[in-house]
Design an enzyme around this catalytic site. Structure first.
Site, PDB file in Angstrom:
ATOM      1  N   ASP A 129       0.839  -1.213   0.000  1.00  0.00           N
ATOM      2  CA  ASP A 129       0.000   0.000   0.000  1.00  0.00           C
ATOM      3  C   ASP A 129       0.868   1.254   0.000  1.00  0.00           C
ATOM      4  O   ASP A 129       0.540   2.260  -0.632  1.00  0.00           O
ATOM      5  CB  ASP A 129      -0.944  -0.003   1.217  1.00  0.00           C
ATOM      6  CG  ASP A 129      -0.238  -0.174   2.559  1.00  0.00           C
ATOM      7  OD1 ASP A 129       0.853  -0.772   2.605  1.00  0.00           O
ATOM      8  OD2 ASP A 129      -0.782   0.312   3.578  1.00  0.00           O
ATOM      9  N   ARG A 130       2.004   1.190   0.673  1.00  0.00           N
ATOM     10  CA  ARG A 130       2.890   2.355   0.751  1.00  0.00           C
ATOM     11  C   ARG A 130       3.590   2.593  -0.589  1.00  0.00           C
ATOM     12  O   ARG A 130       3.782   3.740  -1.003  1.00  0.00           O
ATOM     13  CB  ARG A 130       3.911   2.146   1.871  1.00  0.00           C
ATOM     14  CG  ARG A 130       3.235   1.726   3.173  1.00  0.00           C
ATOM     15  CD  ARG A 130       4.205   1.435   4.292  1.00  0.00           C
ATOM     16  NE  ARG A 130       4.726   2.674   4.838  1.00  0.00           N
ATOM     17  CZ  ARG A 130       5.764   2.729   5.668  1.00  0.00           C
ATOM     18  NH1 ARG A 130       6.402   1.628   6.016  1.00  0.00           N
ATOM     19  NH2 ARG A 130       6.161   3.894   6.138  1.00  0.00           N
TER      20      ARG A 130
HETATM   21  C1  LIG Z   1       2.274  -0.790   7.882  1.00  0.00           C
HETATM   22  C2  LIG Z   1       1.155  -1.644   7.319  1.00  0.00           C
HETATM   23  C3  LIG Z   1       0.726  -2.681   8.343  1.00  0.00           C
HETATM   24  C4  LIG Z   1      -0.036  -0.713   7.000  1.00  0.00           C
HETATM   25  O1  LIG Z   1      -1.086  -1.509   6.490  1.00  0.00           O
HETATM   26  P1  LIG Z   1      -2.636  -1.142   6.569  1.00  0.00           P
HETATM   27  O2  LIG Z   1      -2.842  -0.236   7.719  1.00  0.00           O
HETATM   28  O3  LIG Z   1      -2.961  -0.444   5.267  1.00  0.00           O
HETATM   29  O4  LIG Z   1      -3.358  -2.437   6.662  1.00  0.00           O
HETATM   30  C5  LIG Z   1       1.612  -2.304   5.983  1.00  0.00           C
HETATM   31  O5  LIG Z   1       2.028  -1.326   5.088  1.00  0.00           O
HETATM   32  C6  LIG Z   1       2.689  -3.342   6.185  1.00  0.00           C
HETATM   33  O6  LIG Z   1       2.429  -4.443   6.582  1.00  0.00           O
HETATM   34  N1  LIG Z   1       3.975  -2.936   5.901  1.00  0.00           N
HETATM   35  C7  LIG Z   1       5.135  -3.779   5.996  1.00  0.00           C
HETATM   36  C8  LIG Z   1       6.282  -3.086   6.654  1.00  0.00           C
HETATM   37  C9  LIG Z   1       6.725  -1.783   5.987  1.00  0.00           C
HETATM   38  O7  LIG Z   1       6.002  -1.189   5.189  1.00  0.00           O
HETATM   39  O8  LIG Z   1       7.868  -1.339   6.268  1.00  0.00           O
HETATM   40  K   LIG Z   2      -4.274   1.179   3.625  1.00  0.00           K
END
Ligand SMILES: CC(C)(COP(=O)(O)O)[C@@H](O)C(=O)NCCC(=O)O
Ligand SMILES: [K+]
Ligand SMILES: Nc1ncnc2c1ncn2[C@@H]1O[C@H](COP(=O)(O)OP(=O)(O)O)[C@@H](O)[C@H]1O
Length: 259
Positions: free
Chosen positions: A109-110
């Protein structure tokens, strides 16, 4: 038509792109047990309700929950006769690679938000996404994701507080009129609302100091409009940021395939 799927830890959103605009956006809870057949019943019923034909021939998926991707792949195979593009997989390229520590997997998503924000605003951005987690994605001048911040999400924090303290009820987040609450619920709502306003403003300030340059701040996620009422920090609030990014990444990979 292209089906864009954004699967977060709380909600899964399906949006249908006809090449020109989104025809329909549908939301369901994220559950890894949901089967391909269940997705299709839900999807086709609501598409009929919105009078949009179910002629999907391409799919792109972003998921922060790895386990749901299997059943979404089965959905694509059985009902749309296609192989989905999955953001973060080696066969789904990004216009600009992230610059992070070796071995780090950035949430898809990021990555999608980064592509989308760069397309709309250019570089030097901070994207704040109010999801299950509240994330800050820092986008460099050239559009690369270069890191950020992960904080507990607003509802995640409220739920943790309710679970941890016997006398604290479950409350919904709203914007309180004042900082001083005169009953338990109002005290909790103040703590969450003004606490997150302070968190966002404080983290943005620190990132700007570290980057030593002006940076635009874009907010997205279900709770973004509510928090935008309590702060001047956001240059823009965009609820379609992730979906726009999925369309862009899909187009980018299709153009590469034909080049
Ligand atoms: C930080 C998150 C949990 C956000 O996810 P969401 O709130 O959209 O479900 C997701 O982007 C994720 O699992 N990231 C992995 C670690 C990282 O981005 O560094
Ligand atoms: K999200
Ligand atoms: N329009 C909305 N109004 C109020 N709360 C919302 C809205 N949309 C989502 N939420 C809440 O915000 C939190 C994050 O939701 P969402 O952005 O869908 O998260 P994720 O992308 O992590 O699945 C959830 O707890 C959800 O219930």
């Amino acid at each position: 038509m292209l089906l864009c799927i954004d699967c977060g830890n709380t909600n899964t959103v399906f949006s249908v792109w006809d090449g020109d605009k989104f025809r329909c956006t549908l939301r369901t809870t994220t559950e890894h047990q949901r089967t391909a057949d269940q997705y299709f019943v839900w999807f086709s019923t609501l598409m009929q309700h919105h009078k949009v034909p179910v002629d999907i021939d391409e799919v792109i998926i972003s998921s922060t929950v790895p386990r749901v991707v299997f059943n979404l792949r089965v959905l694509c195979d059985h009902y749309f006769s296609c192989r989905p593009m999955v953001v973060g997989k080696p066969d789904c390229a990004l216009p600009v690679a992230p610059r992070v520590d070796q071995g780090t997997t950035v949430g898809s998503d990021r990555l999608v938000n980064t592509v989308s924000g760069f397309d709309r605003h250019g570089g030097d951005l901070i994207i704040v996404d109010f999801g299950t987690a509240t994330t800050f994605d820092v986008v460099d001048t050239d559009g690369a994701y270069i890191g950020g911040v992960i904080s507990p999400g607003v509802n995640t924090s409220l739920e943790a507080l309710h679970m941890a303290a016997a006398a604290l009820p479950h409350v919904d987040v709203t914007k309180p009129q004042s900082a001083i609450g005169t009953n338990t619920v109002a005290c909790m709502q103040s703590g969450i609302y003004w606490g997150y306003v302070g968190l966002v403003e404080g983290i943005v300030r620190l990132i700007r100091i570290e980057r030593e340059r002006p940076m635009k701040v874009i907010a997205t996620g279900g709770l973004a409009p509510l928090f935008a009422q309590g702060t001047e920090i956001f240059d823009s609030v965009e609820d379609d940021l992730t979906m726009h990014g999925l369309v862009l990444i899909h187009r980018y990979n299709r153009e590469r395939d034909t080049a």
